[in-house]
Design a protein around this motif. Structure first.
Motif, PDB file in Angstrom:
ATOM      1  N   ASP A 173      -0.443   8.673   3.838  1.00  0.00           N
ATOM      2  CA  ASP A 173      -0.135   7.329   4.335  1.00  0.00           C
ATOM      3  C   ASP A 173       0.700   7.296   5.608  1.00  0.00           C
ATOM      4  N   ARG A 176      -1.082   5.272   8.072  1.00  0.00           N
ATOM      5  CA  ARG A 176      -1.007   3.811   8.098  1.00  0.00           C
ATOM      6  C   ARG A 176       0.059   3.330   9.076  1.00  0.00           C
ATOM      7  N   PRO A 256       2.541   4.712  -1.647  1.00  0.00           N
ATOM      8  CA  PRO A 256       1.317   5.455  -1.342  1.00  0.00           C
ATOM      9  C   PRO A 256       0.556   5.797  -2.627  1.00  0.00           C
TER      10      PRO A 256
END
Length: 387
Positions: A173, A176, A256
């Motif tokens: 993650d 992201r 996550p």
């Protein structure tokens, strides 16, 4: 010659990502100043749709309530769930018989939206509210809620900040936070969004009361919205004339994926949600082209850049000597863009770790997305474990 050009294009692509990072911050500051201050808001409706995750939902409600803002919490659940498990000011139960042009999470959100519209029409709810849309595994920061209340935007989205619960999930993650820094911050702040995320999306009442999750009034009729409802809604709002959208650098904390299996299910849901929008024409062409271009650029850059390393060492691709300083510079740009994006969201230690682990992160995400593509469309909204 063609192969050399393809590899070179991939190797210099960090110029685009670094420029997007810098340009995004410039665009954010300009947009923030132009939007001005929002007038007094009577109520923040903090809404979370869930399928039984009472513990994480209640945790988010308690956190946002503790900020001291005028918050009313809504939980949106399906029939069969126990309303008494939720510490919400209003429990919205979606009837089994409710039908609209969307399914799963989008269907629940549309039911709650229509309920608010009816309440406003009956005088039971003042239209002077903002909707803080969340997920049952995310918590918007105090700074994000403050910005939602102060910036006069139609829609505000925050910066994804993974909580380091597991090493694997955090590594995955990191991507992201990078996407927020290198894409969302620029394109959202120039009213041409690419990604949208529902972990914390603040929607003005004028948008909430006007824009539905229906497909037929914006895309190809007869299609159902299954997933990627957050991305769909952000794009649809812009196409409907609500172009005062703002990407904030304020943090939105997420959990996550707790396992590789969950990471695969999550990425598969996202990828096929995006692909359904593109392939089935759920949004106008300009939105579909931006989404498709972002996917193609990411997959192309990783594939060709990695392959290019082997081709270079095998002597199959070669470049003039004067290009090598540029290529080293673009490598530094790539690492800087990633490190700054992660560090701004998660702190300098994670910025350093994320920079060092850059190739691990992009490789994990590449493998997950290719596997998701090969596995095919789940044709449903697959949920993952929450903590």
């Amino acid at each position: 010659m063609v192969l050399d050009a393809l590899v070179l294009a991939a190797w210099v692509s960090p110029i685009y990502y670094f420029s997007s990072l810098v340009g995004g911050e410039i665009a954010r500051r300009i947009r923030r100043r132009k939007l001005g201050r929002r007038g007094r808001v009577e109520k923040v409706i903090f809404q979370i749709p869930t399928v039984g995750n009472a513990e994480t939902t209640n945790r988010a409600f308690r956190a946002v309530k503790s900020y001291g803002f005028p918050v009313e919490t809504w939980v949106v659940i399906e029939e069969g769930d126990d309303p008494s498990r939720y510490e919400a000011d209003r429990v919205v139960v979606v009837p089994r018989g409710f039908q609209c042009e969307c399914l799963y999470k989008a269907r629940a959100l549309e039911y709650a939206r229509r309920l608010r519209k009816e309440m406003v029409e009956r005088g039971e709810l003042s239209p002077n509210y903002v909707l803080l849309q969340g997920d049952d595994d995310s918590i918007p920061s105090r700074e994000f809620v403050e910005e939602c209340l102060s910036v006069d935007a139609d829609i505000v989205i925050g910066t994804i900040t993974p909580r380091p619960v597991t090493v694997l999930g955090t590594l995955i993650d990191y991507e992201r936070s990078v996407a927020c820094g290198t894409q969302c911050n620029l394109f959202t702040n120039i009213s041409s969004p690419v990604w949208g995320h529902g972990e914390a999306m603040c929607i003005s009442s004028r948008v909430d009361l006007s824009v539905s999750y229906d497909v037929s009034d914006i895309g190809r009729s007869g299609q159902k919205l299954i997933s990627s409802e957050d991305l769909f809604y952000l794009h649809k709002a812009v196409h409907k004339g609500f172009r005062r959208v703002y990407n904030s650098t304020a943090k939105v904390y997420i959990t996550p994926p707790l396992s590789l299996r969950d990471a695969f299910k999550q990425r598969r849901r996202w990828m096929w949600g995006n692909l359904r929008i593109v392939l089935y024409g759920l949004l106008p062409l300009s939105s579909r082209l931006r989404i498709l271009a972002a996917w193609i650029l990411g997959l192309y850059t990783y594939t060709v850049s990695t392959l290019g390393i082997f081709l270079y060492h095998l002597g199959i691709v070669k470049f003039p000597d004067y290009l090598y300083p540029l290529l080293w510079a673009t490598l530094v740009m790539w690492l800087l863009a990633r490190g700054v994006s992660i560090g701004r969201a998660m702190g300098w230690k994670h910025g350093v770790l994320g920079t060092v682990a850059s190739h691990i992160t992009v490789t994990l995400n590449f493998v997950l997305h290719v596997a998701a593509l090969l596995k095919g469309d789940p044709k449903k909204f697959e949920v993952i474990k929450k903590a």
